[in-house]
Design an enzyme around this catalytic site. Structure first.
Site, PDB file in Angstrom:
ATOM      1  N   ARG A  52       0.818  -1.226   0.000  1.00  0.00           N
ATOM      2  CA  ARG A  52       0.000   0.000   0.000  1.00  0.00           C
ATOM      3  C   ARG A  52       0.849   1.271   0.000  1.00  0.00           C
ATOM      4  NH1 ARG A  52      -1.680   2.621   4.188  1.00  0.00           N
ATOM      5  NH2 ARG A  52      -1.790   0.859   5.621  1.00  0.00           N
ATOM      6  N   TYR A 106     -14.078  14.070 -18.879  1.00  0.00           N
ATOM      7  CA  TYR A 106     -14.496  12.686 -18.668  1.00  0.00           C
ATOM      8  C   TYR A 106     -15.567  12.664 -17.553  1.00  0.00           C
ATOM      9  CZ  TYR A 106     -14.475   8.094 -16.577  1.00  0.00           C
ATOM     10  OH  TYR A 106     -14.890   6.915 -16.030  1.00  0.00           O
ATOM     11  N   ASP A 178      -5.130  15.667 -18.065  1.00  0.00           N
ATOM     12  CA  ASP A 178      -5.433  14.241 -18.190  1.00  0.00           C
ATOM     13  C   ASP A 178      -4.980  13.841 -19.593  1.00  0.00           C
ATOM     14  OD1 ASP A 178      -6.653  11.813 -18.858  1.00  0.00           O
ATOM     15  OD2 ASP A 178      -8.364  12.171 -17.537  1.00  0.00           O
ATOM     16  N   LYS A 203      -6.461   2.338 -19.986  1.00  0.00           N
ATOM     17  CA  LYS A 203      -6.669   2.513 -21.425  1.00  0.00           C
ATOM     18  C   LYS A 203      -5.377   2.193 -22.179  1.00  0.00           C
ATOM     19  CE  LYS A 203     -10.793   3.842 -20.199  1.00  0.00           C
ATOM     20  NZ  LYS A 203     -10.723   4.192 -18.793  1.00  0.00           N
TER      21      LYS A 203
HETATM   22  C1  PLP Z   1     -10.037  10.523 -20.070  1.00  0.00           C
HETATM   23  C2  PLP Z   1     -10.280   9.613 -18.899  1.00  0.00           C
HETATM   24  N1  PLP Z   1      -9.754   9.934 -17.705  1.00  0.00           N
HETATM   25  C3  PLP Z   1      -9.954   9.152 -16.616  1.00  0.00           C
HETATM   26  C4  PLP Z   1     -10.714   8.014 -16.677  1.00  0.00           C
HETATM   27  C5  PLP Z   1     -10.942   7.176 -15.434  1.00  0.00           C
HETATM   28  O1  PLP Z   1     -10.137   6.057 -15.472  1.00  0.00           O
HETATM   29  P1  PLP Z   1     -10.431   4.666 -14.675  1.00  0.00           P
HETATM   30  O2  PLP Z   1     -11.656   4.073 -15.272  1.00  0.00           O
HETATM   31  O3  PLP Z   1      -9.177   3.891 -14.903  1.00  0.00           O
HETATM   32  O4  PLP Z   1     -10.615   5.031 -13.246  1.00  0.00           O
HETATM   33  C6  PLP Z   1     -11.280   7.627 -17.903  1.00  0.00           C
HETATM   34  C7  PLP Z   1     -12.100   6.412 -18.001  1.00  0.00           C
HETATM   35  O5  PLP Z   1     -12.758   6.159 -18.983  1.00  0.00           O
HETATM   36  C8  PLP Z   1     -11.051   8.459 -19.046  1.00  0.00           C
HETATM   37  O6  PLP Z   1     -11.567   8.147 -20.244  1.00  0.00           O
END
Ligand code: PLP
Length: 384
Positions: A52, A106, A178, A203
């Protein structure tokens, strides 16, 4: 050899590996172990290995690799993209901070900001990223950071990242992006001056649709501060997840360059198809942000969206007819995925809110995979 002298293709395979290699293994082993012997009786709690606390050799190896890929000082991996985003924002805004944030985000990040941030005593205001003249009016004495995404979902609009970084510097804000959609193959935020870059490693970074993980990449001090909150909140990546991410990331450059090329060829084909009304892909000359994307990015990503002249019913029929793509949300895997944002990522918005954002019910979003593009083109042609 100095890491900086190596190309991305080499660093994605080798950067960050433990020195010397553990038992001479080419692959960092899975440390499926929660207890580690304490050799020094006076060692602090944080000096002893514990998963952790993000201090297994696999955590360190991944951190080194990710930092190297984006040309940043440090990085950390965590249990999901949302763990990366929420922990970083809570760290930066603790004790009543205020955030400026892009209005097209998102959905999970949007929900965190709208539904949770305020109840923790922090605040945010949305900005239109394409309208820099309006940002200053939204500043407050407690504004600490500005947050954007490399490309918007699902219309793939691109903002001028140089303007965001310049504004952040001028007003002493921490700049965050992001970078999930672009990946370090197409955009490296630290090279443009961003303080922190965040990823859903679920992703493209992992890239095989079989792991949930996240990453925070940036300056050493900022990453360390996020890491210490993460260790207490418990959002660290478990050992087998580290192994999968370590394995997946080694082919990142190969996958993403192939996906860039596939998306460009497929969108160029669709753009000329009589049944297609509009294609949103920054690699196309007609895209409103094409010139900007060409200046900022090395590739235009594997993501695009399109609308059909036949509207929503035609979109539903097309999705049903497609044989190769999987009908499903998420993105960045080896298989091509299609989804209608109106019923998936943006289903939580009211129809008028979606229309205001330019997201019609018939819009289809595509995450292009690594298949042969000739096969994808034939399949889309048949479905249309
Ligand atoms: C652009 C973007 N940021 C963050 C996230 C969140 O990621 P996670 O599902 O791994 O928590 C996503 C999920 O689809 C995303 O498309």
């Amino acid at each position: 050899m100095n890491d900086k002298e190596l190309n991305l293709e080499t660093r994605v395979v080798h950067a960050g590996h433990p020195e010397p290699r553990i038992e001479r293994a080419a692959v960092t082993p899975v440390f499926q172990c929660t207890v580690y012997e304490q050799t020094d009786d006076d060692a602090s709690y944080y000096d002893v290995r514990y998963p952790r606390l993000n201090n297994l050799p696999s955590h360190t190896a991944l951190a080194g690799r990710l930092a190297s890929l984006e040309g940043a000082e440090d990085a950390l991996v965590c249990s999901s993209g949302m763990a990366a985003i929420s922990t970083t924002l809570m760290q930066l805004l603790r004790d009543g901070g205020h955030l400026l944030v892009q209005d097209q985000l998102y959905g999970g990040t949007h929900s965190f900001l709208e539904r949770h941030l305020k109840s923790f005593g922090m605040d945010c205001d949305f900005i239109t990223a394409g309208d820099p003249g309006a940002w200053k009016a939204k500043l407050k004495p407690n504004t600490r950071a500005i947050y954007v995404e490399t490309m918007t979902n699902p219309l793939l609009r691109v903002i001028d990242h140089r303007a965001i970084v310049e504004f952040a510097r001028e007003h002493e804000l921490v700049s965050l992006v992001d970078n999930t959609f672009a990946t370090p193959v197409n955009f490296r935020p630290a090279e443009f001056g961003y303080d922190l870059s965040l990823h859903s490693a679920t992703k493209y970074l992992n890239g095989h649709s079989d792991l949930v993980a996240g990453a925070v990449i940036g300056g050493a001090e900022q990453v360390r501060a996020v890491g210490s909150l993460l260790a207490i909140l418990g959002g660290t990546l478990e050992p087998h997840g580290c192994f999968l991410l370590d394995r997946g990331i080694k082919t990142l450059v190969l996958r993403v360059r192939h996906q860039n090329a596939n998306a460009l060829a497929l969108t160029q084909h669709l753009e000329a198809h009589p049944a297609v009304a509009r294609v949103n892909y920054p690699g196309l000359e007609k895209h409103p942000d094409h010139a900007l994307a060409r200046e900022l990015f090395e590739g235009y990503s594997g993501m695009f969206s399109f609308e059909l002249t036949g509207g929503t019913e035609a979109a539903k029929r097309c999705i049903k007819q497609l044989r190769i793509p999987i009908h499903g949300p998420s993105l960045g895997g080896p298989e091509t995925l299609v989804t209608r944002p109106a019923t998936s990522s943006h289903a939580g918005l009211k129809p008028q809110e979606r229309r205001d954002l330019g997201i019609t019910d018939g819009l289809i979003r595509v995450s292009v995979g690594v298949e042969a593009v000739e096969d994808l083109i034939r399949d889309f042609d048949a479905a249309l």
